[in-house]
Design a protein around this motif. Structure first.
Motif, PDB file in Angstrom:
ATOM      1  N   ASN A 260       0.866  -1.179   0.000  1.00 13.06           N
ATOM      2  CA  ASN A 260       0.000   0.000   0.000  1.00 13.06           C
ATOM      3  C   ASN A 260       0.896   1.221   0.000  1.00 13.06           C
ATOM      4  O   ASN A 260       1.505   1.574   1.004  1.00 13.06           O
ATOM      5  N   CYS A 261       0.983   1.878  -1.143  1.00 16.76           N
ATOM      6  CA  CYS A 261       1.919   2.987  -1.304  1.00 16.76           C
ATOM      7  C   CYS A 261       1.564   4.181  -0.437  1.00 16.76           C
ATOM      8  O   CYS A 261       2.412   5.037  -0.177  1.00 16.76           O
ATOM      9  N   ALA A 262       0.313   4.301  -0.007  1.00 15.73           N
ATOM     10  CA  ALA A 262      -0.102   5.435   0.816  1.00 15.73           C
ATOM     11  C   ALA A 262       0.176   5.208   2.286  1.00 15.73           C
ATOM     12  O   ALA A 262       0.224   6.152   3.060  1.00 15.73           O
ATOM     13  N   ALA A 263       0.355   3.953   2.687  1.00 11.94           N
ATOM     14  CA  ALA A 263       0.515   3.641   4.106  1.00 11.94           C
ATOM     15  C   ALA A 263       1.970   3.635   4.538  1.00 11.94           C
ATOM     16  O   ALA A 263       2.254   3.509   5.728  1.00 11.94           O
ATOM     17  N   ILE A 264       2.905   3.770   3.586  1.00 11.79           N
ATOM     18  CA  ILE A 264       4.331   3.698   3.894  1.00 11.79           C
ATOM     19  C   ILE A 264       4.969   5.055   3.607  1.00 11.79           C
ATOM     20  O   ILE A 264       4.763   5.622   2.527  1.00 11.79           O
ATOM     21  N   PRO A 265       5.738   5.611   4.542  1.00 10.69           N
ATOM     22  CA  PRO A 265       6.400   6.902   4.305  1.00 10.69           C
ATOM     23  C   PRO A 265       7.271   6.849   3.048  1.00 10.69           C
ATOM     24  O   PRO A 265       7.818   5.804   2.689  1.00 10.69           O
ATOM     25  N   GLU A 266       7.424   7.980   2.409  1.00 12.11           N
ATOM     26  CA  GLU A 266       8.113   8.048   1.118  1.00 12.11           C
ATOM     27  C   GLU A 266       9.531   7.506   1.206  1.00 12.11           C
ATOM     28  O   GLU A 266       9.979   6.766   0.324  1.00 12.11           O
ATOM     29  N   GLN A 267      10.286   7.858   2.281  1.00 11.99           N
ATOM     30  CA  GLN A 267      11.670   7.407   2.400  1.00 11.99           C
ATOM     31  C   GLN A 267      11.771   5.902   2.601  1.00 11.99           C
ATOM     32  O   GLN A 267      12.783   5.297   2.273  1.00 11.99           O
ATOM     33  N   LEU A 268      10.738   5.306   3.172  1.00 12.14           N
ATOM     34  CA  LEU A 268      10.769   3.867   3.410  1.00 12.14           C
ATOM     35  C   LEU A 268      10.188   3.071   2.247  1.00 12.14           C
ATOM     36  O   LEU A 268      10.463   1.887   2.111  1.00 12.14           O
ATOM     37  N   LEU A 269       9.351   3.717   1.427  1.00  6.90           N
ATOM     38  CA  LEU A 269       8.672   2.994   0.358  1.00  6.90           C
ATOM     39  C   LEU A 269       9.658   2.433  -0.659  1.00  6.90           C
ATOM     40  O   LEU A 269       9.489   1.303  -1.142  1.00  6.90           O
ATOM     41  N   GLU A 270      10.700   3.199  -0.990  1.00  5.75           N
ATOM     42  CA  GLU A 270      11.674   2.706  -1.965  1.00  5.75           C
ATOM     43  C   GLU A 270      12.369   1.452  -1.442  1.00  5.75           C
ATOM     44  O   GLU A 270      12.540   0.465  -2.162  1.00  5.75           O
ATOM     45  N   ALA A 271      12.795   1.492  -0.167  1.00  6.55           N
ATOM     46  CA  ALA A 271      13.451   0.318   0.413  1.00  6.55           C
ATOM     47  C   ALA A 271      12.487  -0.856   0.496  1.00  6.55           C
ATOM     48  O   ALA A 271      12.877  -2.007   0.312  1.00  6.55           O
ATOM     49  N   GLU A 272      11.203  -0.558   0.771  1.00  9.54           N
ATOM     50  CA  GLU A 272      10.214  -1.620   0.853  1.00  9.54           C
ATOM     51  C   GLU A 272      10.007  -2.276  -0.500  1.00  9.54           C
ATOM     52  O   GLU A 272       9.844  -3.496  -0.591  1.00  9.54           O
ATOM     53  N   LEU A 273      10.054  -1.474  -1.544  1.00  8.27           N
ATOM     54  CA  LEU A 273       9.797  -1.988  -2.892  1.00  8.27           C
ATOM     55  C   LEU A 273      11.018  -2.666  -3.501  1.00  8.27           C
ATOM     56  O   LEU A 273      10.916  -3.760  -4.080  1.00  8.27           O
ATOM     57  N   PHE A 274      12.197  -2.026  -3.375  1.00  7.06           N
ATOM     58  CA  PHE A 274      13.382  -2.537  -4.070  1.00  7.06           C
ATOM     59  C   PHE A 274      14.396  -3.218  -3.152  1.00  7.06           C
ATOM     60  O   PHE A 274      15.347  -3.829  -3.638  1.00  7.06           O
ATOM     61  N   GLY A 275      14.232  -3.075  -1.836  1.00  9.53           N
ATOM     62  CA  GLY A 275      15.196  -3.669  -0.920  1.00  9.53           C
ATOM     63  C   GLY A 275      16.398  -2.774  -0.704  1.00  9.53           C
ATOM     64  O   GLY A 275      16.503  -1.683  -1.275  1.00  9.53           O
ATOM     65  N   HIS A 276      17.332  -3.215   0.129  1.00 12.68           N
ATOM     66  CA  HIS A 276      18.531  -2.417   0.396  1.00 12.68           C
ATOM     67  C   HIS A 276      19.687  -3.337   0.760  1.00 12.68           C
ATOM     68  O   HIS A 276      19.492  -4.485   1.205  1.00 12.68           O
ATOM     69  N   GLU A 277      20.911  -2.809   0.582  1.00 12.13           N
ATOM     70  CA  GLU A 277      22.123  -3.527   0.956  1.00 12.13           C
ATOM     71  C   GLU A 277      22.531  -3.124   2.369  1.00 12.13           C
ATOM     72  O   GLU A 277      22.110  -2.075   2.877  1.00 12.13           O
ATOM     73  N   LYS A 278      23.323  -3.921   2.992  1.00 16.89           N
ATOM     74  CA  LYS A 278      23.818  -3.641   4.331  1.00 16.89           C
ATOM     75  C   LYS A 278      24.595  -2.331   4.325  1.00 16.89           C
ATOM     76  O   LYS A 278      25.458  -2.101   3.475  1.00 16.89           O
ATOM     77  N   GLY A 279      24.277  -1.443   5.274  1.00 26.81           N
ATOM     78  CA  GLY A 279      24.959  -0.169   5.392  1.00 26.81           C
ATOM     79  C   GLY A 279      24.486   0.890   4.435  1.00 26.81           C
ATOM     80  O   GLY A 279      25.090   1.973   4.369  1.00 26.81           O
ATOM     81  N   ALA A 280      23.407   0.631   3.706  1.00 24.02           N
ATOM     82  CA  ALA A 280      22.929   1.615   2.728  1.00 24.02           C
ATOM     83  C   ALA A 280      22.430   2.874   3.406  1.00 24.02           C
ATOM     84  O   ALA A 280      22.501   3.965   2.839  1.00 24.02           O
ATOM     85  N   PHE A 281      21.936   2.770   4.621  1.00 21.56           N
ATOM     86  CA  PHE A 281      21.475   3.929   5.386  1.00 21.56           C
ATOM     87  C   PHE A 281      21.484   3.546   6.854  1.00 21.56           C
ATOM     88  O   PHE A 281      21.700   2.377   7.212  1.00 21.56           O
ATOM     89  N   THR A 282      21.292   4.528   7.696  1.00 20.99           N
ATOM     90  CA  THR A 282      21.303   4.279   9.140  1.00 20.99           C
ATOM     91  C   THR A 282      20.219   3.274   9.506  1.00 20.99           C
ATOM     92  O   THR A 282      19.052   3.454   9.156  1.00 20.99           O
ATOM     93  N   GLY A 283      20.619   2.250  10.190  1.00 20.78           N
ATOM     94  CA  GLY A 283      19.674   1.211  10.581  1.00 20.78           C
ATOM     95  C   GLY A 283      19.674   0.013   9.648  1.00 20.78           C
ATOM     96  O   GLY A 283      19.068  -1.017   9.966  1.00 20.78           O
ATOM     97  N   ALA A 284      20.371   0.105   8.495  1.00 18.59           N
ATOM     98  CA  ALA A 284      20.436  -1.028   7.560  1.00 18.59           C
ATOM     99  C   ALA A 284      21.569  -1.942   7.989  1.00 18.59           C
ATOM    100  O   ALA A 284      22.675  -1.921   7.433  1.00 18.59           O
ATOM    101  N   VAL A 285      21.300  -2.749   9.007  1.00 23.93           N
ATOM    102  CA  VAL A 285      22.351  -3.589   9.585  1.00 23.93           C
ATOM    103  C   VAL A 285      22.562  -4.875   8.788  1.00 23.93           C
ATOM    104  O   VAL A 285      23.520  -5.600   9.029  1.00 23.93           O
ATOM    105  N   ARG A 286      21.678  -5.130   7.864  1.00 25.03           N
ATOM    106  CA  ARG A 286      21.841  -6.307   7.008  1.00 25.03           C
ATOM    107  C   ARG A 286      21.137  -6.061   5.682  1.00 25.03           C
ATOM    108  O   ARG A 286      20.279  -5.194   5.572  1.00 25.03           O
ATOM    109  N   SER A 287      21.516  -6.842   4.682  1.00 26.11           N
ATOM    110  CA  SER A 287      20.865  -6.720   3.377  1.00 26.11           C
ATOM    111  C   SER A 287      19.446  -7.284   3.456  1.00 26.11           C
ATOM    112  O   SER A 287      19.175  -8.221   4.221  1.00 26.11           O
ATOM    113  N   ARG A 288      18.576  -6.704   2.666  1.00 29.57           N
ATOM    114  CA  ARG A 288      17.178  -7.140   2.684  1.00 29.57           C
ATOM    115  C   ARG A 288      16.592  -6.993   1.290  1.00 29.57           C
ATOM    116  O   ARG A 288      16.717  -5.951   0.651  1.00 29.57           O
TER     117      ARG A 288
END
Length: 529
Positions: A260-288
């Motif tokens: 639900n694109c409206a229920a997720i904050p904009e900064q988190l939506l990209e990570a939710e959709l495409f994932g992230h690598e470890k250390g990509a941003f503060t709090g990214a302690v592991r790849s997802r």
């Protein structure tokens, strides 16, 4: 023959009979048990033998013995009379008491149920009184007695009239319960039938032509891999349609992933959709991995796509064109095999014209547009859905409720700007707040009056510091409560509000200007409990 003789009864004995009869009739609603027990009392304590209760059949043209004491099964089966036939038929037709002092000398006495040889050799009498309901004869209570007894006939008539009135009320209650039970069974059967007919539609309940047309179209396009855009107001069941399309597609058995694109904050939506690598941003302690990767081989459903930012729209366009994703903080393309279904209550064409939605993405998503009809256009479905929700919530909340007169017509006349979701909320509220066993039209009217004020309240300017555009919500008067982009919340702020609300998440969400789902999402993301 009708008689009028002075009373010569034992008041104490009659009082005992009536007291016992009232106790028996009040102990159980099973007439087949209680009425014969009362007739047994009349036989054993008052000498009124072979008592029978004669009632009309469904057509009203025949009378038959329904309850009896002292009669064999064969005798009961033989006790059938035409209306107006014999003593019993006469009492039923006229509503008058009849006493036959000597059945051997009365030509109208038929000996239909009991043969004369079965009766005592003494002079036998027969007393019949009408069972009255609403000043109309509904049946006949009849008994034999020996004529030469110290007890006067008028005493028997007095006693039998009272007992007949008690039996009449028992029959009335039984009829009302039978009608109510039959009504519930019919409702349940209609609901079961509807559910059976709709079971293949994955919870999309309805029989209106506009809904069936949308279902048929969705089923038809399910076999392809083309992108489907579901258009419809909030609460019309877009996610259910998306799931149905997935289940009818060759991708069934593979993942169905919903965002639900409206229920997720904009900064988190990209990570939710495409994932992230470890250390990509503060709090990214592991790849997802993101939801697009998780949907590999299956279907990715993007709900409220109209709330996606322009920057993220360009990345989604690349996903659709190249079928690959790149995690945040990574530089490796990850190929995915997905089918994309989108939905929005907003007019994306208008968004294109206003510059808030990319034209190229719009054309990519709008390959197969499918409009979901609002509830107010679905003739007859409101009543069906109301019964379904009533069945669901009475079982969930362990209540036994029915819909009173006028409720369905009132529900059908309501505009339902919140569509099925709003109707579901109204029915659950009615089940929880109704104090009697029937949901009356006044109960529903009170709830709908409160629902009608919601739109008025949202026109006021929102004063909360998180800047949710409540005034913007009034721009969608026909779509209920639309999804809106919400402001960011940092972990410290969330913690402070939760502490101030003593852990009450509902109150905290209200203070933050978030929905319960949005607050829950943030708490999970920040690891807050």
């Amino acid at each position: 023959m009708e008689i009028d003789q002075p009373i010569g009864n034992d008041p104490d004995q009659d009082a005992l009979i009536l007291s016992e009869a009232a106790d028996l009739l009040g102990r159980s609603l099973e007439a087949s048990i209680t009425i014969p027990a009362v007739l047994r009392l009349l036989s054993q304590l008052a000498g009124l033998n072979r008592g029978r209760v004669v009632l009309p059949d469904n057509t009203g043209s025949k009378l038959s013995i329904q309850y009896a004491y002292g009669l064999r099964d064969r005798e009961r089966e033989q006790g059938v009379y035409n209306l107006g036939e014999g003593i019993t038929g006469y009492v039923m037709q006229t509503g008058r008491v009849c006493v036959v002092e000597d059945i051997d000398r009365e030509p109208e006495f038929r000996f239909r149920a009991v043969e004369r040889a079965t009766l005592p050799s003494e002079v036998v009498s027969f007393v019949a009184v009408p069972i009255m309901l609403d000043d109309q004869p509904a049946g006949v209570l009849g008994c034999h007695r020996i004529r030469n007894r110290p007890r006067a006939f008028q005493a028997d008539i007095h006693l039998l009239r009272i007992v007949a009135a008690m039996i009449g009320q028992t029959l009335r209650i039984g009829t009302l319960i039978h009608q109510r039970t039959q009504h519930l069974e019919q409702q349940n059967e209609a609901l079961r039938s509807a559910l059976e007919r709709q079971s293949f539609k994955h919870g999309i309940l309805g029989e209106s032509p506009v809904l069936l047309e949308a279902l048929e179209e969705a089923t038809q396009v399910a076999a392809s891999d083309a992108t489907v855009m579901l258009r419809g107001e909030s609460g019309t069941g877009k996610e259910k349609f998306a799931r149905m399309i997935h289940e009818y597609s060759p991708r069934v058995g593979k993942p169905f992933v919903c965002i639900n694109c409206a229920a997720i904050p904009e900064q988190l939506l990209e990570a939710e959709l495409f994932g992230h690598e470890k250390g990509a941003f503060t709090g990214a302690v592991r790849s997802r991995q993101g939801k697009a990767e998780a949907a590999d081989g299956g279907t990715l459903f993007l709900d409220e796509i109209g709330d996606m930012s322009l920057d993220l729209q360009s990345k989604l366009l690349r996903l659709l064109q190249e079928r690959c994703v790149q995690r945040i903080g990574g530089n490796q393309d990850i190929h995915v095999d997905i089918r994309v279904i989108t939905a929005s209550h907003k007019d994306l064409q208008q968004g294109v014209n206003q510059g808030t939605f990319r034209l190229d993405l719009y054309y990519r998503l709008n390959v197969i547009p499918l409009r979901l009809p609002p509830l107010r256009e679905r003739d007859g479905d409101v009543a069906l859905l109301a019964r379904h929700f009533l069945h669901t919530f009475t079982h969930r909340h362990r209540r036994n409720l029915t819909l009173g007169p006028g409720v369905q017509s009132r529900l059908e006349s309501f505009p339902w700007h919140g569509n099925i979701r709003q109707l579901e909320n109204v029915m659950e509220r009615a089940v929880l707040t109704t104090r009697s066993s029937v949901i009356e039209a006044s109960d529903i009217e009170h709830i709908l009056r409160e629902e009608s004020t919601v739109g008025e309240e949202t026109e006021q300017v929102d004063s909360n510091p998180h800047g949710i555009g409540v005034r913007e919500m009034s721009a969608y008067p026909s779509t209920g409560r639309p999804y809106q982009r919400v402001a960011e919340s940092d972990p410290q702020e969330l913690q402070e509000v939760l502490q101030r609300c003593r852990g009450n998440k509902t109150q905290a969400a209200r203070e933050l200007g978030l929905s319960a789902r949005q607050l829950h999402y943030r708490l999970e993301k920040f690891g807050l409990k």
